[in-house]
Design a protein around this motif. Structure first.
Motif, PDB file in Angstrom:
ATOM      1  N   ASP A  25       0.843  -1.240  -0.018  1.00 33.45           N
ATOM      2  CA  ASP A  25       0.144   0.138  -0.001  1.00 33.45           C
ATOM      3  C   ASP A  25       0.571   1.253   0.045  1.00 33.45           C
ATOM      4  O   ASP A  25       0.411   2.378  -0.641  1.00 33.45           O
ATOM      5  N   VAL A  26       1.911   1.316   0.644  1.00 33.74           N
ATOM      6  CA  VAL A  26       2.885   2.394   0.804  1.00 33.74           C
ATOM      7  C   VAL A  26       3.839   2.622  -0.343  1.00 33.74           C
ATOM      8  O   VAL A  26       4.077   3.863  -0.708  1.00 33.74           O
ATOM      9  N   THR A  92       6.053   9.469  -3.257  1.00 38.23           N
ATOM     10  CA  THR A  92       6.556   8.401  -2.284  1.00 38.23           C
ATOM     11  C   THR A  92       6.708   9.223  -0.777  1.00 38.23           C
ATOM     12  O   THR A  92       6.072   8.594   0.088  1.00 38.23           O
ATOM     13  N   ARG A  94       4.740  11.534   0.217  1.00 34.33           N
ATOM     14  CA  ARG A  94       3.386  11.934   0.545  1.00 34.33           C
ATOM     15  C   ARG A  94       2.630  10.514   1.139  1.00 34.33           C
ATOM     16  O   ARG A  94       2.292  10.374   2.437  1.00 34.33           O
ATOM     17  N   ARG A  95       3.143   9.425   0.622  1.00 33.72           N
ATOM     18  CA  ARG A  95       2.662   8.063   0.834  1.00 33.72           C
ATOM     19  C   ARG A  95       3.138   7.914   2.204  1.00 33.72           C
ATOM     20  O   ARG A  95       2.654   7.249   3.035  1.00 33.72           O
ATOM     21  N   THR A  97       4.551   9.843   4.397  1.00 37.31           N
ATOM     22  CA  THR A  97       4.188  10.652   5.622  1.00 37.31           C
ATOM     23  C   THR A  97       2.827  10.367   6.017  1.00 37.31           C
ATOM     24  O   THR A  97       2.419  10.179   7.211  1.00 37.31           O
ATOM     25  N   GLY A  98       1.702   9.914   4.976  1.00 38.19           N
ATOM     26  CA  GLY A  98       0.437   9.390   5.285  1.00 38.19           C
ATOM     27  C   GLY A  98       0.320   8.198   6.190  1.00 38.19           C
ATOM     28  O   GLY A  98      -0.472   8.043   7.029  1.00 38.19           O
ATOM     29  N   ALA A  99       1.291   7.285   5.964  1.00 35.96           N
ATOM     30  CA  ALA A  99       1.441   6.174   6.775  1.00 35.96           C
ATOM     31  C   ALA A  99       2.081   6.157   8.150  1.00 35.96           C
ATOM     32  O   ALA A  99       2.453   5.120   8.969  1.00 35.96           O
ATOM     33  N   GLY A 100       2.714   7.644   8.359  1.00 42.23           N
ATOM     34  CA  GLY A 100       3.588   7.699   9.658  1.00 42.23           C
ATOM     35  C   GLY A 100       4.786   7.153   9.618  1.00 42.23           C
ATOM     36  O   GLY A 100       5.450   6.841  10.669  1.00 42.23           O
TER      37      GLY A 100
END
Length: 172
Positions: A25-26, A92, A94-95, A97-100
């Motif tokens: 997903d990431v 990448t 952004r992804r 960051t979104g996933a912590g």
């Protein structure tokens, strides 16, 4: 021994399903149908890869602790995966960051890097390499120091869709 590139890495993880979901997903890896007999494991292929797999994940169970390599134990610090463009590096970021999962960025002059950690604390780098024909004295001098990555400025400088690594990791 003439090594050309890293073919794959194998990681021990505490929760296979959680790790597969993270890398899928990431980072966009896809699961391939290879499973060794007698193990709870998964093999993943990176987007655009021609390898039969780029990452093997072997589950060792929920009681396994997070990686302490480099802090309390010896071990591998990280692997670096190369992306083609700065636009891909920004996506990448952004992804992650979104996933912590984004734990740092750096500008090494010749490379522009993101650092992430998977759910078990295993660190990895995602990197864009300045093409050989765009290397200048400033970029080459910066290789020995770590600077803060200003991704927007690098996209402005090199262009978001400029293919990285040409003449460096990718033959001309």
């Amino acid at each position: 021994m003439g090594i050309h590139r890293l073919n794959h890495a194998v990681l021990y993880v505490s929760d296979l399903d959680r790790s597969v979901a993270f890398y899928r997903d990431v980072l966009g890896f896809r699961r391939v149908s290879m499973t060794p007999e007698g193990f709870r494991a998964a093999f993943l292929q990176a987007p655009g890869s021609t390898n039969d797999h780029d990452l093997g994940l072997f589950e060792i169970g929920a009681s396994a602790g997070r990686s302490t390599a480099g802090r309390q134990t010896v071990g591998l610090y990280h692997l670096a995966w190369e992306v083609d463009t700065l636009d891909e590096l920004a996506a990448t970021a952004r992804r992650l960051t979104g996933a912590g999962a984004l734990v740092g960025t750096s500008d090494h002059g010749t490379t522009k890097s993101l650092y992430g950690q998977d759910p078990d604390g295993l660190e990895f780098e995602v990197v864009w390499l300045v093409p050989a024909d765009r290397l200048d004295d400033n970029a080459l001098a910066a290789r020995t120091r770590i600077g803060r990555l200003d991704l927007a400025a690098e996209i402005e400088r090199y262009g978001g869709d400029t293919r990285g690594g040409v003449g460096v990791s990718i033959p001309v």
